[in-house]
Design a protein around this motif. Structure first.
Motif, PDB file in Angstrom:
ATOM      1  N   TRP A 337      48.947  40.310  46.444  1.00 52.89           N
ATOM      2  CA  TRP A 337      48.632  40.807  47.790  1.00 52.89           C
ATOM      3  C   TRP A 337      47.641  41.959  47.711  1.00 52.89           C
ATOM      4  N   HIS A 338      47.637  42.690  46.607  1.00 54.59           N
ATOM      5  CA  HIS A 338      46.598  43.709  46.427  1.00 54.59           C
ATOM      6  C   HIS A 338      45.238  43.036  46.236  1.00 54.59           C
ATOM      7  N   LEU A 339      45.230  41.890  45.584  1.00 55.13           N
ATOM      8  CA  LEU A 339      43.989  41.136  45.411  1.00 55.13           C
ATOM      9  C   LEU A 339      43.465  40.630  46.750  1.00 55.13           C
ATOM     10  N   VAL A 340      44.367  40.286  47.665  1.00 53.58           N
ATOM     11  CA  VAL A 340      43.952  39.845  48.996  1.00 53.58           C
ATOM     12  C   VAL A 340      43.188  40.955  49.714  1.00 53.58           C
ATOM     13  N   LYS A 341      43.569  42.209  49.490  1.00 50.72           N
ATOM     14  CA  LYS A 341      42.921  43.327  50.187  1.00 50.72           C
ATOM     15  C   LYS A 341      41.457  43.467  49.788  1.00 50.72           C
ATOM     16  N   ILE A 342      41.131  43.257  48.514  1.00 54.57           N
ATOM     17  CA  ILE A 342      39.716  43.342  48.119  1.00 54.57           C
ATOM     18  C   ILE A 342      38.943  42.141  48.647  1.00 54.57           C
ATOM     19  N   ARG A 343      39.638  41.003  48.817  1.00 53.57           N
ATOM     20  CA  ARG A 343      38.973  39.850  49.426  1.00 53.57           C
ATOM     21  C   ARG A 343      38.686  40.119  50.909  1.00 53.57           C
TER      22      ARG A 343
END
Length: 585
Positions: A337-343
């Motif tokens: 979900w942290h990766l979703v934020k950079i996306r």
């Protein structure tokens, strides 16, 4: 006792069912109430649709559950008695070897008839156990490396499918169980492949072939499992672009997702269980991450806009998530979900460039430097639960996002634009160097997909453009004078003259990084237009470096500066590091 015998005699078989299944009620025939499907449905091949397997039907059978447990205990006691009898029938010869008496070994015609069946059952269980052990390392690799990036299914449901596959010869496994296990194994094997035709690639093709045998049963619209099935294949396509096109698979999954309304959280008054709501959110955000990745890689529009999504991130403190985190072997989904934020930041930057001609686009209000600051703030807020290898992935995501943020969008050139070009040139070199550093570590290289080759190509294009169109500053033979730095520029993107002094040497080293990436891509995926263009651009960079004047290099003290010799080929990294075959040119 063999697991097959337990499954042949289900625990919830009742002598007097409270209610018949829907099919038996409609046909007005006797229903024995056996679970997971009654005998009548099994005989006509309707086991999957028998309502006896549903929770609503089983709720009325608690009265007979105790009786079934008593019968189960009775069978256990009988098995123990048989083993004790077998022990007494054994005799030991003078060499210490135990033999079974041929007369007492079979006590009845019934046990004689069951003997071969039990032996076959035990062999099936033994083969299943060995088969599971042979794939354990692949499953471990998948969940440690790939699942934590895209957890679009519950880990517990996957292990349930594995149990169904390896218990009783897989007779009770459903098509989706086969699909899930084989696509996971195929993806894991493909990520471990480093050369066309190696053992890992052959295993991957074998696994995906077995999965495709169930394609007609699982690739059906209108269900969450159908979306998951497409996403599993899309995830595999990241490592096998020759056979599957990830852009179309992601778009197909998005279409089904929108049709089911997963891009909107249901109203509170109609929300189902927390577990179901969490699964909806998992699928949406993993699909969002895939769609943003695919769109920016292939330079195409998004399948759905950010404004159309109204779904909260899955909470790591929700009931279903808490149960996963409390399990010793289950992974936390917080890094995903942290990766979703950079996306999301990437999506905003890409939308600015793609819709820059539309004055009505609300996303255009944010400046380049504000988005850059958000990207670096995201990187500094890496969760504590992040696995040890994840910071490398986060670093690649950060640098690529910054490259998209800094990319020109046909605006009139200004002093701000000139400074942005300098930073873009520097970040492209840093990004390509980070990929090459990833390749040098065997634990990191399985993270790289074919999308990373496309991203590397985009960075090389921008690098070549700056060398050919704006070469005065990057390859200046004297101490460069930087354009004015915009006041809102974040500290992470502020350069000074010292940072630019080694641009020529760094560009030369970057050319070596490009050759390393190209060599890796050709070995893993073979000839592809991506690598053809990469080769052509590297030759352009090489010619530009050879024709450029000798750059000025700062010395240790005042007046100690000197001019560096012209372009020279970089010495390749020595053996002993990198993925298998890293040192083979």
């Amino acid at each position: 006792m063999s697991a097959t015998l337990f499954l042949d005699k289900p625990l919830l078989k009742v002598s007097r069912p409270v209610a018949a299944c829907s099919r038996c009620r409609t046909a007005k025939i006797k229903c024995d109430g056996k679970l997971p499907a009654c005998s009548a449905c099994e005989r006509v091949g309707k086991s999957d649709t028998c309502s006896g397997a549903s929770d609503e039907f089983a709720r009325g059978k608690e009265r007979s559950y105790v009786a079934s447990l008593e019968g189960y205990c009775e069978r256990l006691e009988k098995k123990i008695a048989e083993l004790r009898h077998l022990k007494t029938s054994l005799s030991v010869d003078n060499r210490g070897i135990a033999h079974q008496n041929s007369i007492t070994s079979i006590t009845s015609s019934e046990s004689a008839a069951q003997g071969p069946n039990k032996e076959v059952s035990d062999i099936d269980d033994l083969v299943g156990d060995f088969g599971f052990l042979s794939i354990t390392h692949l499953l471990q690799h998948y969940f440690d490396t790939l699942y934590i990036q895209l957890p679009f299914f519950a880990e517990t449901s996957f292990w349930t499918s594995v149990d169904a596959m390896y218990q009783s010869g897989g007779r009770f496994a459903k098509p989706f169980d086969h699909w899930m296990l084989y696509t996971v194994l195929a993806t894991s094997s493909a990520s471990l492949s480093y050369e066309i035709g190696d053992e890992s690639q052959q295993d991957a093709l074998s696994y995906v072939t077995q999965a495709l045998q169930r394609a007609e049963d699982v690739l059906r619209p209108g269900s969450i499992q159908g979306i998951q099935a497409i996403m599993l294949l899309a995830q595999y396509s990241l490592f096998d672009p020759k056979h599957f096109r990830s852009w179309f698979l992601v778009g197909m999954a998005v279409r089904v997702m929108v049709d089911l309304g997963l891009h909107q959280d249901p109203p509170v008054e109609v929300q189902s269980s927390t577990k179901h709501l969490d699964l909806r959110r998992r699928i949406l955000h993993c699909l969002y991450s895939l769609d943003r990745g695919a769109s920016t890689v292939f330079e195409r529009p998004f399948s759905f806009s950010d404004e159309s999504v109204n779904v909260a991130l899955p909470s790591t403190t929700a009931g279903s998530m808490l149960s996963e985190q409390s399990h010793l072997f289950l992974r936390s989904s917080e890094p995903a979900w942290h990766l979703v934020k950079i996306r999301q930041i990437l999506s905003e930057a890409y939308s600015r460039n793609y819709f820059h001609d539309h004055d009505s686009c609300p996303l255009y209000a944010k400046s380049t430097w504000a988005l850059g600051a958000e990207a670096y703030e995201w990187f500094d807020a890496t969760p504590n639960t992040t696995p040890s290898q994840f910071p490398v992935l986060y670093k690649l995501e950060l640098l690529y996002t910054v490259i998209i943020i800094l990319s020109p969008n046909d605006e009139p050139p200004t002093a701000v634009g000139e400074y942005r070009n300098v930073v873009l040139f520097e970040r492209c070199m840093q990004y390509l160097g980070q990929i090459q550093e990833t390749l040098r570590n065997p634990a990191w290289s399985p993270f790289l997909t074919f999308w990373d080759m496309h991203r590397a190509l985009q960075a090389i294009r921008r690098l070549t453009r700056e060398l050919t169109e704006n070469h005065d500053l990057p390859l200046s033979p004297s101490v460069p004078v930087l354009p004015a730095v915009p006041p809102e520029t974040p500290s992470a993107l502020v350069l000074d003259g010292e940072d630019c002094l080694n641009f020529y040497a760094r560009a030369t080293a970057c050319l070596s990084d490009i050759h390393c990436i190209l060599r890796f891509g050709l070995r893993k995926w073979g000839d592809d237009p991506v690598f053809e263009e990469m080769q052509q651009l590297s030759e352009t960079i090489q010619r530009r470096l050879i024709s450029s004047p000798a750059p000025y290099m700062a010395g240790a003290g005042a007046g100690a500066g000197a001019y560096m010799a012209g372009y020279s080929t970089m010495v390749s990294t020595g053996p002993g590091s990198g993925y298998p075959g890293y040192d083979i040119g």
